[in-house]
Design a protein around this motif. Sequence first.
Motif, PDB file in Angstrom:
ATOM      1  N   LEU A 248      -1.959   5.602   4.835  1.00 17.40           N
ATOM      2  CA  LEU A 248      -0.607   5.463   4.297  1.00 17.40           C
ATOM      3  C   LEU A 248      -0.039   4.074   4.552  1.00 17.40           C
ATOM      4  O   LEU A 248       0.689   3.528   3.717  1.00 17.40           O
ATOM      5  N   HIS A 249      -0.381   3.474   5.717  1.00 17.83           N
ATOM      6  CA  HIS A 249       0.089   2.118   5.989  1.00 17.83           C
ATOM      7  C   HIS A 249      -0.600   1.093   5.097  1.00 17.83           C
ATOM      8  O   HIS A 249      -0.025   0.041   4.792  1.00 17.83           O
ATOM      9  N   LEU A 250      -1.832   1.406   4.705  1.00 15.41           N
ATOM     10  CA  LEU A 250      -2.552   0.476   3.831  1.00 15.41           C
ATOM     11  C   LEU A 250      -2.109   0.586   2.380  1.00 15.41           C
ATOM     12  O   LEU A 250      -2.362  -0.313   1.581  1.00 15.41           O
ATOM     13  N   LEU A 251      -1.480   1.716   2.030  1.00 14.43           N
ATOM     14  CA  LEU A 251      -1.006   1.893   0.654  1.00 14.43           C
ATOM     15  C   LEU A 251       0.378   1.257   0.552  1.00 14.43           C
ATOM     16  O   LEU A 251       1.406   1.886   0.749  1.00 14.43           O
ATOM     17  N   THR A 252       0.366  -0.042   0.249  1.00 12.90           N
ATOM     18  CA  THR A 252       1.597  -0.828   0.278  1.00 12.90           C
ATOM     19  C   THR A 252       2.534  -0.438  -0.864  1.00 12.90           C
ATOM     20  O   THR A 252       2.104   0.126  -1.881  1.00 12.90           O
ATOM     21  N   PRO A 253       3.818  -0.741  -0.730  1.00  7.67           N
ATOM     22  CA  PRO A 253       4.767  -0.454  -1.818  1.00  7.67           C
ATOM     23  C   PRO A 253       4.361  -1.173  -3.098  1.00  7.67           C
ATOM     24  O   PRO A 253       3.806  -2.278  -3.075  1.00  7.67           O
TER      25      PRO A 253
ATOM     26  N   TRP B 299      -7.988   4.855  -1.957  1.00  9.40           N
ATOM     27  CA  TRP B 299      -6.816   3.970  -1.898  1.00  9.40           C
ATOM     28  C   TRP B 299      -6.477   3.450  -3.287  1.00  9.40           C
ATOM     29  O   TRP B 299      -7.290   3.519  -4.226  1.00  9.40           O
ATOM     30  N   TYR B 300      -5.239   2.978  -3.403  1.00  8.22           N
ATOM     31  CA  TYR B 300      -4.807   2.260  -4.601  1.00  8.22           C
ATOM     32  C   TYR B 300      -4.131   0.979  -4.122  1.00  8.22           C
ATOM     33  O   TYR B 300      -3.706   0.850  -2.970  1.00  8.22           O
TER      34      TYR B 300
ATOM     35  N   MET C 250     -12.448   1.600   4.333  1.00  6.41           N
ATOM     36  CA  MET C 250     -11.555   1.383   3.197  1.00  6.41           C
ATOM     37  C   MET C 250     -10.649   0.183   3.437  1.00  6.41           C
ATOM     38  O   MET C 250     -10.409  -0.634   2.535  1.00  6.41           O
ATOM     39  N   SER C 251     -10.137   0.037   4.664  1.00  7.06           N
ATOM     40  CA  SER C 251      -9.248  -1.091   4.949  1.00  7.06           C
ATOM     41  C   SER C 251      -9.999  -2.414   4.816  1.00  7.06           C
ATOM     42  O   SER C 251      -9.437  -3.413   4.348  1.00  7.06           O
TER      43      SER C 251
END
Length: 548
Positions: free
Chosen positions: A320-325, A351-352, A380-381
């Motif tokens: 969730l932290h990697l899925l930036t706004p 991820w997106y 993924m990161s």
Amino acid sequence: MFYGLDAGVWVMDSGGRILVVNPRGAEIVRMPPERFIGADAHELLHREADGSQQPRSRCPLLAAMAEGLPTRTQGAWFRRGDGSLLRVGWLLAPYLVGGEQAGAVVTFFDLSAQEEEARRRDAHLAALRKRAERLSLVSEVTTVLTSTLDVREALRRLVRLVAPRLADWAVVDLLGEQDAVLRVAVVHHENGRHVNVTELEGALPDGLSWDSRSPLQRVLRGASSLIAGPEEYAGVPDSAIQRVQGDLFRFTGIHSAVMAPLRGGRGVLGALTLGRADQEQPFDREDLELIDDIARRAGLAVDNAQLYDRQRRVSETMQLHLLTPLPRVEGLEMAARYLPAPQGSQVGGDWYDAFVMPDGATTLVIGDVIGHDLQAAASMSQVRNMLRAFVWDQREVPSLIIDRLDSALVHISDVPMATLVLCRLEGGGGEPWVVRWSNAGHPPPLVIEPDGEARFLWEGHGMLLGTEASPPRVDSAVTLAPDTTFVLYTDGLVEAPGQSLDTGLERLRQRAAGLVGRPLGEFCDRLLVEVAPEESADDIALLVVRVP
């Protein structure tokens, strides 16, 4: 022969008086032979089961004499010389003198040894059946505890197994942080069904006392399993939890309980309490050992589930932290969703990503790292950050950037394999919107026209990342008409066990076409609800763009 038989024999006349008895017969009934001679056999020996004199009218031996027929019976009672009763079976054979019945020979034998053997056999079989039932219960408990990694679900299944087979009340307490005690389940089996008594659940007051002598708190501090009753709570309570326990015993009517620790690799995690209120038999040592075994298995299952839950929360937090706004781009509508795998399933690496380039183009990415654990989330990161760096630095077409990423992953990372779609969207300011993409082994993007016509973009497809092969990659481009919706997604949205990929893709195409007129946020939410397979064990990432 008469004197050497291992059975009692007497001869009597037609009036039922004994003429002679063999030594074994006298021994069986514990009377000297002279007591028999001339005695009325019925008066001397025959009794009811309670020891009272049997009426002559009900005597089967006298009835057989009157009929003059050979007769055999089981289960008569004789009175011994010492006053005790003896269970016997006998055989009567009439004899004739001068063609007329003159009396009978009665052979009798002791049934007590046979019945005692039968009782021992029945007791042994009952013990074997009880052991088999308990082994079956332990096997069932092991199965249900290992079939889920959800702590609450595992405990819910457990209490429904042990009640009513071992008790009619089942209570589970778990230890939390700073010695907090949480009562997570109180179940009563009544009238053939399980009832959750939720008003008795919740956090217990004041937490665990290290000085209290109450049974539950001793078990939670590490004591062995024990049997307790309401008498344990008859005095003044020495802690808040002991007071709650006393209320529990009074409310439920439990007269006998077993409290067993739930132990894991990190110590005591909680306690299982089984109580009998409707069942009259109190718990015994065998019950204690069985429940202790069940609690030990439950403790290991709870420990594993809690460890898994921690890992899962770490993984999901990382994702969730990697899925930036999403960026704000003039004219574009953009929405994204991330749906974790169902509770109890493994965490994936979906991820997106979306960001705006210095030249005004918008980069869109959807991807999935192979694997279902914390390592997948970490991998993924790596892929996401390396891809961002290549896109920003190289300013090349998507296929060349994916080539560079693939080469880097093989040589400087431990990422096993991954799939992704990399897109470059540009337009606006009076110019048409054009999307250029390259696909590395990922499900194809979906385009939905304003009129509801939907099609997959199969062009630009190439090999997934991490194979160490170097096939040529290609780019494709398409112009998006106004109000066109562009959908990127991961395979969790369209794949499920026992279902072909084509089936999932077609369901996605049809539902997306039917929802195209909805606001973009509602479009995403409805798509997840209506398309995602219920039996899917994978997480889902979804990125949707609508051009003006």
